[in-house]
Each structure stands twice: as structure tokens, then as C-alpha cells.
Design a protein around this motif. Structure first.
Motif: not given
Length: 183
Positions: A131-137, A145-156, A161-163
Motif C-alpha cells: 500500500q502506497r499513498q498517491n503523494d509518494n507515487l 521524469a525530471q532526473t531519469g532515475v527509476d522509480r524504485r531507486t527513488i522510493e528506496r 532519507g526519511e528513516a
């Protein structure tokens, strides 16, 4: 309005740039924005650096009195976003750098787009059984789209960073652990 730089100057990069700039000139100008006080009057020297700290330092060391610059017409948050994206797109980053910059980008993104916080009016959705919130998605999709980095890497990187938080990440960046090699 001004903000602290997210990343310090890299002595190694400045030396490489000095050599290159001496040989072929400055190919990419720095980016700045006009910093104004609440009453609209220019403050300090009137400009804040958005992108190009290493280029600026290299040119200073080469004795340049002026440097080509692109003047951005952005507010402070958009300038911070541009600085973060410049680092995420073009630099060799440590995992701690990526986590810090990605988390900072999320903070800026949510400040600029509060309607995406907590899933907006669509609530939560399921993705791959997690379960993920839309703000994260929407943040992850925008960042990809802005950085060319895949979404999974961004999520990780965002989760890291938050932890860990700014204090731990800043300490890790300042005191990297030695690399251990096995033979």
C-alpha cells in the motif's frame, strides 16, 4: 530567502574543471536567481547561486572577475528544487547524498504541490501488494521524469532519507566509512 548549499564544493572536481576551463573555456554557465527582500529590493549582492558551485570556484581560482550566468526567474523553493535536480541528475552521489537530496526534493515537491499530500482526494491505492499513498507515487513519477532515475531507486532513497534524517545523513556524508575489500 537564501538557503544553505546542499553539497559542498568538491576539491577534486574543481581541479578537473580548472584544467578543462583553462583549455576550452567555460562550456556551461552557472545559474543564479535575483534574491529580493520582502519589499522587493535586491539584497546582499543580489544573487544566489542555484547551480554551478564547482564551476564558480574553478573560475575564481583561475582569476576570472566575471563568469557567464543564466538568470533564473524562480522563487526560493523552485531554486532549491533546481539545485536538488542538478545534483540528482549530473553528479556522482553517495547513497547518503542520494537519500538526503531525494528526501529534500520530496519536501520541496510537497510544499509546491500540497494537493498531492496524503493521496489527495483519491486516498490510498495498492501497487504490487504494497500500500502506497498517491503523494509518494506522484512524487516518484515526477522525480523519475525530471532526473531519469527509476522509480524504485527513488522510493528506496526517499525511504532511507526519511528513516535516517538530516543529522545522520549529514554525519555519514562528512565521515564516510572506509571501504573494506576482501581478497
Amino acid at each position: 530567502m537564501g538557503h544553505d548549499r546542499l553539497r559542498p564544493c568538491s576539491e577534486e572536481q574543481v581541479e578537473v574543471l580548472m584544467s578543462s576551463i583553462s583549455e576550452v573555456g567555460l562550456i556551461n554557465p552557472i545559474s543564479v536567481f535575483a534574491e529580493r527582500a520582502n519589499d522587493g529590493i535586491l539584497v546582499n549582492n543580489g544573487y544566489q547561486l542555484v547551480a554551478g558551485l564547482n564551476r564558480l570556484e574553478a573560475c575564481k581560482r583561475l582569476g576570472w572577475k566575471t563568469i557567464p550566468a543564466v538568470m533564473l526567474a524562480l522563487d526560493d523553493l523552485h531554486c532549491q528544487l533546481a539545485e536538488v535536480d542538478e545534483n540528482l541528475c549530473g553528479s556522482k552521489l553517495t547513497p547518503a547524498d542520494r537519500a538526503l537530496f531525494t528526501r529534500r526534493r520530496k519536501d520541496i515537491y510537497l510544499a509546491l504541490h500540497p494537493e498531492t499530500r496524503n493521496g489527495g482526494d483519491r486516498g490510498n491505492q495498492h501497487t504490487g501488494g504494497v500500500q502506497r499513498q498517491n503523494d509518494n507515487l506522484s512524487f516518484c513519477q515526477n522525480t523519475a521524469a525530471q532526473t531519469g532515475v527509476d522509480r524504485r531507486t527513488i522510493e528506496r532513497d526517499t525511504a532511507r532519507g526519511e528513516a535516517l534524517g538530516d543529522a545522520v545523513l549529514t554525519d555519514v556524508r562528512a565521515h564516510p566509512s572506509p571501504h573494506f575489500h576482501t581478497t
